[in-house]
Design an enzyme around this catalytic site. Sequence first.
Site, PDB file in Angstrom:
ATOM      1  N   ASP A   2      -4.268   2.815  -5.127  1.00  8.97           N
ATOM      2  CA  ASP A   2      -2.883   2.794  -4.932  1.00  8.97           C
ATOM      3  C   ASP A   2      -2.525   1.676  -3.799  1.00  8.97           C
ATOM      4  O   ASP A   2      -1.429   1.815  -3.252  1.00  8.97           O
ATOM      5  CB  ASP A   2      -2.548   4.221  -4.149  1.00  8.97           C
ATOM      6  CG  ASP A   2      -3.355   4.380  -2.803  1.00  8.97           C
ATOM      7  OD1 ASP A   2      -4.326   3.621  -2.485  1.00  8.97           O
ATOM      8  OD2 ASP A   2      -3.088   5.262  -2.170  1.00  8.97           O
ATOM      9  N   ASP A  41       0.629  -1.430  -0.124  1.00  6.40           N
ATOM     10  CA  ASP A  41      -0.056  -0.042  -0.158  1.00  6.40           C
ATOM     11  C   ASP A  41       0.731   1.256  -0.200  1.00  6.40           C
ATOM     12  O   ASP A  41       1.993   1.383   0.494  1.00  6.40           O
ATOM     13  CB  ASP A  41      -0.911   0.059   1.306  1.00  6.40           C
ATOM     14  CG  ASP A  41      -2.247   0.889   1.227  1.00  6.40           C
ATOM     15  OD1 ASP A  41      -2.206   1.463   0.021  1.00  6.40           O
ATOM     16  OD2 ASP A  41      -2.935   0.686   1.716  1.00  6.40           O
ATOM     17  N   LYS A  63      -5.968  12.721  11.291  1.00  4.10           N
ATOM     18  CA  LYS A  63      -5.585  11.789  10.034  1.00  4.10           C
ATOM     19  C   LYS A  63      -6.552  12.056   9.078  1.00  4.10           C
ATOM     20  O   LYS A  63      -5.996  12.304   7.959  1.00  4.10           O
ATOM     21  CB  LYS A  63      -5.752  10.548  10.574  1.00  4.10           C
ATOM     22  CG  LYS A  63      -5.526   9.239   9.562  1.00  4.10           C
ATOM     23  CD  LYS A  63      -5.750   7.808   9.697  1.00  4.10           C
ATOM     24  CE  LYS A  63      -5.655   6.783   8.767  1.00  4.10           C
ATOM     25  NZ  LYS A  63      -5.340   5.539   9.089  1.00  4.10           N
TER      26      LYS A  63
END
Length: 1227
Positions: free
Chosen positions: A1143, A914, A983
């Site tokens: 991704d 990742d 985050k």
Amino acid sequence: MSVLCWGRGAAGLSRVLPPCGRPVLLAKEGTLGGVCGPRRSSSASPQEQDQDRRKDWGHVELLEVLQARVRQLQAESVSEVVVNRVDVARLPERGSGDGGLQPPRKVQTGAKVASPVPCSGWTQRLEKEKQVQRMHIQQLKANLQMQVQSGEFKVLPKHLQVKPRLLSKQLATFLAPKSSWEEQLPRVLQEAPRKLSLDVGRAPSTQAQLSGQQQKLLAFFKCCLLTDHLPLAHHLLVTHHSQRQKQKLLTLDMYNTVMLGWARQGAFKELVYVLLMVKDAGLTPDLLSYAAALQCLGRQDQDAGTIERCLEQMSQEGLKLQALFTAVPLSEEEQATVLKAVHKVKPTFSLPRQPPPAVNTSKLLRDVYAKDGPVSYPKLHLPLKTLQSLFEKQLCVELASKVCVVSVEKPALPSKEVMHARNTLQTLRDHWEKALCRVLQETKNRLEDEVHKGRFSLYPFLCLLDEREVARMLLEVLQGLPAPGESFTTLARELSARTFSRHVVQRQQLSGQVQALETYYRKYLHLLASDTKVPNPCLPRQYWEVLGAPEALREQPWPLPVQMELGKQLAEMLVQATQMPSSLNNPHGSSRLVPVLYHVYSFRNVQQQIGVLKPHPAYVQLRETAAEPTLTFEAVDVPMLCPPLPWTSPHTGGFLLSPTKLMRTVEGATQHQELLETCPPTALHGALDALTQLGNCAWRVNGRVLDLVLQLFQAKGCPELGVPAPPSEAPQPAEAHLPHSAAPARKAELHRELARCQKVAREMHSLRAEALYRFSLAQHLRDRVFWLPHNMDFRGRTYPCPPHFNHLGSDLARALLEFAQGRPLGPHGLDWLKIHLVNLTGFKKREPLRKRLAFAEEVMDDILDSADQPMTGRKWWMGAEEPWQTLACCMEVANAVRSSDPAAYVSHLPVHQDGSCNGLQHYAALGRDSVGAASVNLEPSDVPQDVYSGVAAQVEVFRRQDAQRGTQVAQMLEGFITRKVVKQTVMTVVYGVTRYGGRLQIEKRLRELTDFPQEFVWEASHYLVRQVFKSLQEMFSGTRAIQHWLTESARLISHMGSVVEWVTPLGIPIIQPYRLELKVKQVGGGIQSITYTHNGDISQKPNTRKQKNGFPPNFIHSLDSSHMMLTALHCYRKGLTFVSVHDCYWTHAADVTVMNQVCREQFVRLHSEPILEDLSRFLVRRFCPDPRPQKLSRCWEASQLKATLQAVPKPGAFDLERVKHSTYFFS
């Protein structure tokens, strides 16, 4: 409160008469207006009371008028109408002894309303008139039947206009020719078009420039050619051409379409008529016009003189002969006919030679298409015969257009009650199918009459499919309709899409396309099969082109106005034809029939309501009692049983027969498809080959995980593990009813609790249905190999086409899938399996790989226990971030470590790598930002860098400084600034989140902190979002500069009236579809009007806000898709199995090292290109044309735009080559 509208007439009635005392609401879908307003107080003067009494009498008379209209609609068989009785209260007698009907008395506000006394006067008269009317209709039918049987009654043929009425007297002389029509043809071509006093403006260059009416007309003419209704198309063309206002709607494409139809039949007279209309409309024939004329001459074997004059006239107009065979979409047979005519004049003429297959020359793709160098394209693990057998099965599925799957819901015991319900349901369906066929035939007759009157109708679209096939399709939709109902607009879209898909499949079957596909696909499988070899290994697209497979039929989707109108018509027919006995216990008795579907309005807010079709509760109960064990899916919603067709063009690839879009777009938008079809074919090779490679990955179901999931699903679910609970587990309010004496506050509280329970129940139902589809498909595909065809969105991001079961789903969905083709683990594969397992748990995110591997060894007992006893052991796997994938990996690790030779163990589990905040990685690489690059792991380091923790630390520094200055909110936040709080905002800021959106995200996180004072949440979220953006500005200065440049460029471009466009590094053309004030289209009449937005009109102004906010994230998405495609193509060249979730890259454990190397190399190669400079040059070329005389303000705006586009942010000093050595770039 819902308003029930039964059928067409009642829908109109409901719009006129709302309940008394209720305000009138304006709606977008089916307006509820009215004449009965709220009642006033009774304290009025006698004169006012008398006026009100007369007004109420007027209401009664209006009701009688409306009831008469209902009877009229019933007599015309428009639709089934059920009218609720309207009770009118009587006034007490005032000096009169009669019991006649009196106007209703006004009700005093707040007074208790007495029970209404039903009035029998007008209702009895109405019932009597209805009975007389029914008897009269029955007598008329009987007399008509007797006349037909005796032969006295003859149906006269309907007259269709053939000869046009021309406005030009000169052209009108050709309508009475003195010579043959064949000789007339070249003379008409030589005639100059009629000069118009005003600019006609009827020759738009693209589909997007056509109005809704024009789109419908063009689609009508094309559809008439497919259904052999050419005379009807000609009739509508003539009637429109004969009226000045309607003639303005006609375009050259419409004339050409009808002309091409006559050319196929060799009908000279009709073709000349159309050509005369073209000239009379002031239009000039184009290549397609001449192709039709020459085709007609070729079919009739005319003399060379006529053909020669046509070719001469064509040359005089600057049209090239060779372009007839390269630029005009003709079938092979039509091309041969045109060539036959040309050879009579030019015997030596030959078709233009097909150029050799073009090769993409992009610098980024040079190695992908290089013929020299080592190549080891992967083969499938299946032999040729097996693949051919799978192809036959998939072909049968797509020819049937549907797949029946056994449901994984706990099966009902076959009791007497269940069997009776199933038999009853089948009997009803048989009856409904016949009723639908009858209603469809009646509707087609009515719509055909509309065309005879010179009006557009859906008649040819309803003729595309057999009536029984349409009826069965509608019944399939009815079977899948949920108990809460479905939006009428959504249902209309679904029905239209299904009709189009079935039509495309049927057309390929009738045209011989299916037989050709079988021949070429069997040859294509030699490239993929494990036991065959081809002389020159190449990419699937290249091999398909070498085989010379014919181009697939270009069947463009119908325009959105046609789709909505057709879907609405089909939905109304379904409502009209499906009825059931009110008492199912006595279906053959005297019980009356009630509609199976009824129409209600669901209110979104005070001024907007949505029409919903709901199944009758009795039908829902019957369906639940029957508990039928099958689910029906459309063929395109199910994974394929054979490898997909390779993508070779924007309209060829994916499913074998079912239409598949290369690029997903906003509904109604056509600009994306037009961009794809007009760009050079080689520019798309990279995207086409990457999509083909992703689709060629073979999958299988992880049976052990599926067994555990079904065990939970068929019990009571487990929401904590992502297995939805059944509706029976939905929360119920503590008290269902309250006494009348309960306090208002308690009643309000119960109402809120009830609303919350209903909301939770709806969400549970939705999740349960989604899980049922996924698990049923997984069970259906157990022990099979299947494939997932891919396409992309308008930014180039790739997605699997089947929506319900794919690897882009949740943790549970991913755990159910594994590679069908295994690979031995090799020397390092087991280590990668263990690291992958620890990554899935989320326990050691910030630890280096060696510590993650050591942790796996420490917890090996828990791993083995999870694999052996997942539901009865220590259940270690349930504590992971991704529990189901963790469990699947535990099972794979257990099998590997217990094998005699772990290196030889054949693993099927995908291992993920990742990206580390991938959007910021691309920004840092674009700006060569050293500080930002280190924060997102572009810079090599011994431990993984966590950008979220870095931002949280920087925010904490700012907080301390403000706290020392005495800022109260900064002092209140001490100890609460964590990685979790910031985050989401950090992750999404790169994708365009605004300060407002970021504040909402932080507010949500703060509310989750039980010990944080909630009264400071609003102020604290405002403070923190400012500090987060300030921290990102300092940590990623280059990123923010690029983001600002992209945003400002998009703002100025849209301010100049254009939408933003660009081309990705791989050559994919991108256009942002955001426009301002989308046109609202309405399809009126029937059950309700349909309102929808139309994005296809390019005359609409751009939405500046969406354009500028969308450009930075969309541009970054186009870069991450380019990186993924490059990685996919190079992995394929090296023989790896590769798939991705944006991704997150997947491959076998044995190949992770190779994939990591390719991933880093291609990222460096991508960003070694001058991406921002190329973008700047493209935007200047596209949006800053040569200066022309214009307004001073416009000149200033253009110069400001050009200056901004050329002011590319200066890059930093980061060395991209260092990415190749970064362990945690992707990990």
